[in-house]
Design a protein around this motif. Structure first.
Motif, PDB file in Angstrom:
ATOM      1  N   UNK A  25       0.812  -1.217   0.000  1.00 56.38           N
ATOM      2  CA  UNK A  25       0.000   0.000   0.000  1.00 56.38           C
ATOM      3  C   UNK A  25       0.846   1.267   0.000  1.00 56.38           C
ATOM      4  N   UNK A  26       2.157   1.134   0.127  1.00 56.55           N
ATOM      5  CA  UNK A  26       3.041   2.298   0.096  1.00 56.55           C
ATOM      6  C   UNK A  26       3.216   2.971   1.437  1.00 56.55           C
ATOM      7  N   UNK A  27       2.954   2.258   2.531  1.00 57.21           N
ATOM      8  CA  UNK A  27       3.081   2.846   3.869  1.00 57.21           C
ATOM      9  C   UNK A  27       4.494   2.736   4.424  1.00 57.21           C
ATOM     10  N   UNK A  28       5.372   2.041   3.713  1.00 55.09           N
ATOM     11  CA  UNK A  28       6.739   1.832   4.187  1.00 55.09           C
ATOM     12  C   UNK A  28       7.701   2.493   3.210  1.00 55.09           C
ATOM     13  N   UNK A  29       8.634   3.290   3.754  1.00 49.61           N
ATOM     14  CA  UNK A  29       9.664   3.911   2.934  1.00 49.61           C
ATOM     15  C   UNK A  29      11.025   3.569   3.524  1.00 49.61           C
ATOM     16  N   UNK A  30      11.966   3.264   2.647  1.00 46.28           N
ATOM     17  CA  UNK A  30      13.355   3.038   3.058  1.00 46.28           C
ATOM     18  C   UNK A  30      14.187   4.092   2.357  1.00 46.28           C
ATOM     19  N   UNK A  31      14.890   4.891   3.127  1.00 46.00           N
ATOM     20  CA  UNK A  31      15.692   6.000   2.593  1.00 46.00           C
ATOM     21  C   UNK A  31      14.865   6.873   1.644  1.00 46.00           C
ATOM     22  N   UNK A  32      13.657   7.226   2.074  1.00 50.17           N
ATOM     23  CA  UNK A  32      12.719   8.099   1.350  1.00 50.17           C
ATOM     24  C   UNK A  32      12.238   7.533   0.018  1.00 50.17           C
ATOM     25  N   UNK A  33      12.241   6.219  -0.130  1.00 54.72           N
ATOM     26  CA  UNK A  33      11.705   5.578  -1.323  1.00 54.72           C
ATOM     27  C   UNK A  33      10.677   4.537  -0.915  1.00 54.72           C
ATOM     28  N   UNK A  34       9.504   4.561  -1.558  1.00 58.47           N
ATOM     29  CA  UNK A  34       8.492   3.541  -1.315  1.00 58.47           C
ATOM     30  C   UNK A  34       9.048   2.215  -1.825  1.00 58.47           C
ATOM     31  N   UNK A  35       8.883   1.156  -1.024  1.00 58.13           N
ATOM     32  CA  UNK A  35       9.528  -0.119  -1.355  1.00 58.13           C
ATOM     33  C   UNK A  35       8.515  -1.256  -1.436  1.00 58.13           C
ATOM     34  N   UNK A  36       8.945  -2.304  -2.122  1.00 62.39           N
ATOM     35  CA  UNK A  36       8.187  -3.545  -2.179  1.00 62.39           C
ATOM     36  C   UNK A  36       8.550  -4.393  -0.960  1.00 62.39           C
ATOM     37  N   UNK A  37       7.724  -5.388  -0.634  1.00 62.75           N
ATOM     38  CA  UNK A  37       8.009  -6.217   0.545  1.00 62.75           C
ATOM     39  C   UNK A  37       9.319  -6.991   0.463  1.00 62.75           C
ATOM     40  N   UNK A  38       9.803  -7.257  -0.740  1.00 66.40           N
ATOM     41  CA  UNK A  38      11.010  -8.070  -0.890  1.00 66.40           C
ATOM     42  C   UNK A  38      12.298  -7.256  -0.792  1.00 66.40           C
ATOM     43  N   UNK A  39      12.209  -5.973  -0.580  1.00 66.21           N
ATOM     44  CA  UNK A  39      13.389  -5.096  -0.515  1.00 66.21           C
ATOM     45  C   UNK A  39      14.271  -5.491   0.664  1.00 66.21           C
ATOM     46  N   UNK A  40      15.549  -5.664   0.404  1.00 69.28           N
ATOM     47  CA  UNK A  40      16.502  -5.997   1.462  1.00 69.28           C
ATOM     48  C   UNK A  40      16.860  -4.732   2.247  1.00 69.28           C
ATOM     49  N   UNK A  41      16.954  -4.869   3.566  1.00 65.99           N
ATOM     50  CA  UNK A  41      17.357  -3.740   4.409  1.00 65.99           C
ATOM     51  C   UNK A  41      18.663  -4.087   5.112  1.00 65.99           C
ATOM     52  N   UNK A  42      19.416  -3.040   5.428  1.00 72.77           N
ATOM     53  CA  UNK A  42      20.734  -3.209   6.040  1.00 72.77           C
ATOM     54  C   UNK A  42      20.863  -2.233   7.205  1.00 72.77           C
ATOM     55  N   UNK A  43      21.804  -2.489   8.113  1.00 72.76           N
ATOM     56  CA  UNK A  43      22.023  -1.531   9.196  1.00 72.76           C
ATOM     57  C   UNK A  43      22.331  -0.142   8.651  1.00 72.76           C
ATOM     58  N   UNK A  44      21.872   0.859   9.343  1.00 73.21           N
ATOM     59  CA  UNK A  44      21.984   2.299   9.036  1.00 73.21           C
ATOM     60  C   UNK A  44      20.968   2.771   8.008  1.00 73.21           C
TER      61      UNK A  44
END
Length: 129
Positions: A25-44
């Protein structure tokens, strides 16, 4: 680790499916970009999670192996959400309580008079300007 799994592991969502839906639904942003559920996240990485009309701002400190207990959540993330976001949510809660509940029927005479008084006051202020 996937973003949906991270949000589930750090207890922002009760189920992983709810975290996935929030991403879609676009409620999650990583580094100011809307992401898909499969997006990998890293420390920082910087996260913005919109939940219950509050934008939680988080910084990932570490990646958990699996779902963690509530007391250990602060080891894996740093919450930088401004206090104004919570105050705004509190004001929204109070403003909703003032209005009539949906399905309570037609307005009473008193309600109608209050509405008329409000509209008359608004009309008079526009007229004098």
């Amino acid at each position: 680790m996937r973003i949906d799994k991270y949000l589930w592991c750090t207890r922002y969502f009760k189920t992983r499916n709810m975290a996935t839906e929030a991403c879609k639904k676009g409620h999650i942003k990583v580094n100011d970009q809307v992401v898909k559920p499969s997006r990998e996240v890293y420390p920082s990485d910087k996260l913005v999670v919109r939940k219950n009309q509050i934008n939680y701002e988080l910084t990932i400190l570490d990646i958990p192996e699996s779902r963690v207990g509530a007391k250990l959540v602060n080891v894996y993330r740093k919450d930088t959400t401004p206090q104004e976001a919570f105050e705004h949510a509190e004001l929204l809660k109070y403003s909703k309580e003032y209005y009539r509940k949906k399905g309570t029927g037609r307005p009473t005479k008193k309600d109608r008079r209050d509405i008329d008084d409000f509209l008359d006051d608004d009309f008079e202020t526009n007229e004098t300007e």
